[in-house]
Design a protein around this motif. Sequence first.
Motif, PDB file in Angstrom:
ATOM      1  N   ARG A   1       9.468   6.475   3.192  1.00  0.00           N
ATOM      2  CA  ARG A   1       8.527   6.948   4.199  1.00  0.00           C
ATOM      3  C   ARG A   1       8.899   8.360   4.624  1.00  0.00           C
ATOM      4  O   ARG A   1      10.086   8.683   4.719  1.00  0.00           O
ATOM      5  CB  ARG A   1       8.553   6.029   5.424  1.00  0.00           C
ATOM      6  CG  ARG A   1       7.949   4.671   5.184  1.00  0.00           C
ATOM      7  CD  ARG A   1       8.751   3.541   5.790  1.00  0.00           C
ATOM      8  NE  ARG A   1       9.764   3.046   4.869  1.00  0.00           N
ATOM      9  CZ  ARG A   1      10.454   1.932   5.042  1.00  0.00           C
ATOM     10  NH1 ARG A   1      10.249   1.188   6.091  1.00  0.00           N
ATOM     11  NH2 ARG A   1      11.341   1.563   4.152  1.00  0.00           N
TER      12      ARG A   1
ATOM     13  N   GLU B   1      -2.364  10.849  -0.163  1.00  0.00           N
ATOM     14  CA  GLU B   1      -2.301  12.114   0.547  1.00  0.00           C
ATOM     15  C   GLU B   1      -1.703  11.869   1.930  1.00  0.00           C
ATOM     16  O   GLU B   1      -1.746  10.750   2.453  1.00  0.00           O
ATOM     17  CB  GLU B   1      -3.699  12.727   0.690  1.00  0.00           C
ATOM     18  CG  GLU B   1      -4.381  13.053  -0.638  1.00  0.00           C
ATOM     19  CD  GLU B   1      -3.695  14.168  -1.399  1.00  0.00           C
ATOM     20  OE1 GLU B   1      -2.996  14.980  -0.736  1.00  0.00           O
ATOM     21  OE2 GLU B   1      -3.840  14.231  -2.636  1.00  0.00           O
TER      22      GLU B   1
ATOM     23  N   MET C   1       3.556   9.897   5.034  1.00  0.00           N
ATOM     24  CA  MET C   1       3.377   9.470   3.654  1.00  0.00           C
ATOM     25  C   MET C   1       4.328   8.319   3.358  1.00  0.00           C
ATOM     26  O   MET C   1       5.382   8.189   3.995  1.00  0.00           O
ATOM     27  CB  MET C   1       3.632  10.622   2.670  1.00  0.00           C
ATOM     28  CG  MET C   1       2.599  11.732   2.687  1.00  0.00           C
ATOM     29  SD  MET C   1       2.771  12.830   1.260  1.00  0.00           S
ATOM     30  CE  MET C   1       2.194  11.746  -0.067  1.00  0.00           C
TER      31      MET C   1
ATOM     32  N   VAL D   1      -1.220  11.404   5.817  1.00  0.00           N
ATOM     33  CA  VAL D   1      -2.103  10.828   6.837  1.00  0.00           C
ATOM     34  C   VAL D   1      -1.636  11.324   8.205  1.00  0.00           C
ATOM     35  O   VAL D   1      -0.444  11.258   8.523  1.00  0.00           O
ATOM     36  CB  VAL D   1      -2.070   9.293   6.795  1.00  0.00           C
ATOM     37  CG1 VAL D   1      -2.911   8.699   7.907  1.00  0.00           C
ATOM     38  CG2 VAL D   1      -2.532   8.790   5.428  1.00  0.00           C
TER      39      VAL D   1
ATOM     40  N   LEU E   1      -1.047   0.697   6.862  1.00  0.00           N
ATOM     41  CA  LEU E   1       0.188   1.258   6.315  1.00  0.00           C
ATOM     42  C   LEU E   1       1.415   0.788   7.087  1.00  0.00           C
ATOM     43  O   LEU E   1       2.512   1.321   6.904  1.00  0.00           O
ATOM     44  CB  LEU E   1       0.127   2.788   6.321  1.00  0.00           C
ATOM     45  CG  LEU E   1      -0.903   3.405   5.371  1.00  0.00           C
ATOM     46  CD1 LEU E   1      -0.984   4.911   5.574  1.00  0.00           C
ATOM     47  CD2 LEU E   1      -0.562   3.078   3.918  1.00  0.00           C
TER      48      LEU E   1
ATOM     49  N   LYS F   1       5.594   5.945  -0.277  1.00  0.00           N
ATOM     50  CA  LYS F   1       5.446   5.561  -1.677  1.00  0.00           C
ATOM     51  C   LYS F   1       6.664   4.768  -2.141  1.00  0.00           C
ATOM     52  O   LYS F   1       7.771   4.938  -1.621  1.00  0.00           O
ATOM     53  CB  LYS F   1       5.277   6.795  -2.577  1.00  0.00           C
ATOM     54  CG  LYS F   1       3.932   7.476  -2.464  1.00  0.00           C
ATOM     55  CD  LYS F   1       3.772   8.583  -3.507  1.00  0.00           C
ATOM     56  CE  LYS F   1       2.394   9.234  -3.403  1.00  0.00           C
ATOM     57  NZ  LYS F   1       2.219  10.316  -4.408  1.00  0.00           N
TER      58      LYS F   1
ATOM     59  N   LYS G   1       2.445  14.283  10.066  1.00  0.00           N
ATOM     60  CA  LYS G   1       1.809  13.750   8.864  1.00  0.00           C
ATOM     61  C   LYS G   1       2.717  12.671   8.277  1.00  0.00           C
ATOM     62  O   LYS G   1       3.944  12.824   8.218  1.00  0.00           O
ATOM     63  CB  LYS G   1       1.587  14.855   7.834  1.00  0.00           C
ATOM     64  CG  LYS G   1       0.695  16.000   8.310  1.00  0.00           C
ATOM     65  CD  LYS G   1      -0.761  15.619   8.289  1.00  0.00           C
ATOM     66  CE  LYS G   1      -1.648  16.838   8.547  1.00  0.00           C
ATOM     67  NZ  LYS G   1      -3.087  16.511   8.492  1.00  0.00           N
TER      68      LYS G   1
ATOM     69  N   SER H   1       0.828  -1.208   0.000  1.00  0.00           N
ATOM     70  CA  SER H   1       0.000   0.000   0.000  1.00  0.00           C
ATOM     71  C   SER H   1       0.863   1.258   0.000  1.00  0.00           C
ATOM     72  O   SER H   1       1.953   1.288   0.583  1.00  0.00           O
ATOM     73  CB  SER H   1      -0.924   0.010   1.228  1.00  0.00           C
ATOM     74  OG  SER H   1      -1.812  -1.080   1.205  1.00  0.00           O
ATOM     75  N   GLU H   2       0.356   2.294  -0.641  1.00  0.00           N
ATOM     76  CA  GLU H   2       0.994   3.594  -0.665  1.00  0.00           C
ATOM     77  C   GLU H   2      -0.032   4.645  -0.244  1.00  0.00           C
ATOM     78  O   GLU H   2      -1.234   4.377  -0.193  1.00  0.00           O
ATOM     79  CB  GLU H   2       1.522   3.915  -2.064  1.00  0.00           C
ATOM     80  CG  GLU H   2       2.546   2.905  -2.573  1.00  0.00           C
ATOM     81  CD  GLU H   2       2.976   3.200  -4.001  1.00  0.00           C
ATOM     82  OE1 GLU H   2       4.035   3.822  -4.193  1.00  0.00           O
ATOM     83  OE2 GLU H   2       2.221   2.813  -4.911  1.00  0.00           O
ATOM     84  N   THR H   3       0.438   5.837   0.050  1.00  0.00           N
ATOM     85  CA  THR H   3      -0.466   6.918   0.419  1.00  0.00           C
ATOM     86  C   THR H   3      -0.616   7.883  -0.751  1.00  0.00           C
ATOM     87  O   THR H   3       0.370   8.240  -1.393  1.00  0.00           O
ATOM     88  CB  THR H   3       0.050   7.695   1.639  1.00  0.00           C
ATOM     89  OG1 THR H   3       1.360   8.202   1.345  1.00  0.00           O
ATOM     90  CG2 THR H   3       0.114   6.799   2.863  1.00  0.00           C
TER      91      THR H   3
END
Length: 566
Positions: free
Chosen positions: A118, A72, A132, A74, A552, A134, A130, A68-70
């Motif tokens: 990350r 936006e 993220m 979180v 995540l 990817k 926050k 899984s990736e973000t």
Amino acid sequence: MQARSCHLIPSKFPVPVKLPPVHKLPLPGKVPHAISITVPSRQVSTPDVDDTIAAFWDYQFLFVSQRSETAEPVSLRVVDGAIPPDFPSGTYFLTGPGVFTDDHGSTVHPLDGHGYLRAFTIDGKKGQVKFMAKYIKTEAQVEERDPVTGTWRFTHRGPFSVLKGGKKVGNTKVMKNVANTSVLRWGGRLFCLWEGGDPYEIESTSLDTIGKFDVIDSLKSSPHRGLKSGDLWDIAAEMLKPILYGVFNMPPKRLLSHYKIDAKRKRLLIMSCNAEDMLLPRSHFTFYEFDSDFKLVQSKEFNIPDHLMIHDWAFTETHYILFGNRIKLDVPGSMTAVCGLSPMISALSVNPSKPTSPIYLLPRFANESKTNAGERDWRVPVEAPLQMWVLHVGNAFERRDENGNVEDMIGKAVSINLDTNENCQNCTVNPLNDWDKASDFPIINQEYSGSKNKYVYAATTSGSRRALPHFPFDMVVKLNTADGSAQTWSVGSRRFIGEPIFVPKGAEEDDGYLLIVEYAVSTQRCYLVVLNSKQIGESNALVARLEVPRDLNFPLGFHGFWAPNL
């Protein structure tokens, strides 16, 4: 007569840390039915009846793939303490492998896992973090992942893996640049690095991949220095180049993933070695220095008549320092590796031919590179009086006393006394302090890199488990190099940590915070932990713990970078 002394250290204190390949740890002979293995979003329960069983599953769940990736950022939920208002605003970037199994039966070693970046963006005034994450879209990642279905098919062998469900014999896709080892922000640009290829540039706010950054091929280096041109190994190198560059698609210069930042001169230092030197009894190193605008200031090349494996290194005001790990070509391993029956790294093995460890002190500037009569030949190493395998180093610095003595220090005390011509008069290895647990990932306050420092922080182990007593790490240790003391903070039972990162906030060297990621493997959860670096060893060292959303949760990372807001 003016004299100098030099002090060098490996990061392990002193027990070597060896990571077993993922999925290769021997499975206990008897496994109770009560053990349940589930996907990362489900809890993993293990009865506390056998330390070996718990250790097996704990290790496995440190390397569970996260696909899984973000899209936006979180917000992370604070579960302990609070982000202090004086915490400097910025982003903690952490890279590491993200996927280890594909959808067609193949698995890869963690070192060959695709880079998963990350980012924890911290706002101290608002008390918010926050998150993220990817994947870095390297050429290998684009080839091996279907963007429509999201499925994976491993086609590259990688240096450390054997494809159980993929092509073995005749597979020349060895140099799998996964950009998973370290991360750097410099000159306003963000990069993810790997040990054997160009870094990939990343857009820092979205974590989208911009593309490969050609940092070496476009640079002009100074002439080679060291071995004479036209010798036997030059001929062998010319014969190897068409095979390595053409068939195996290796870059001529292999960029190392570890860089250094000279805070005093505001320079970025990086290093490369030649691809063919992995198979030859010599090593060719090139050092590059960039200013704060990413303009090349200088580059220097060195040919060393020794077969070395270098992962990390150090620098001082006047020298680059290499703690050499001697290796040799393993002929049987080479044959099985070429046939696809063993990883390509099997072609190399440790060379225990000498009871010492070589330390190369390479002149950093032109006026230090003379080899006139009476001056030290930098091609001849200083030999530390015992065998060591050095993976990471903490710091190095030069210090002169009233007699002109200079000390270079890297992490475990290796003292070298040099005369006025820099010839070695004495080399000794002494414990840095009384801490004797296996430790790695040493870090310092970055402002002291290349200068005299007092504190070194590292991930370490309590050693309380019978199985896997040296790894994974479950503690942070703060080493005081001045008085030899060591203070620790423990993450708790069946919880592990990766590399700590120091975030400075005041004038004193240890005035700041430590950021670490906690891996609670028994529940498959990840937490960002904030520690007060001054209070390590005290009950109030924990400042805050923030929970990463369960969907995540991510595997163990490698190296990170703290980037303050500009």
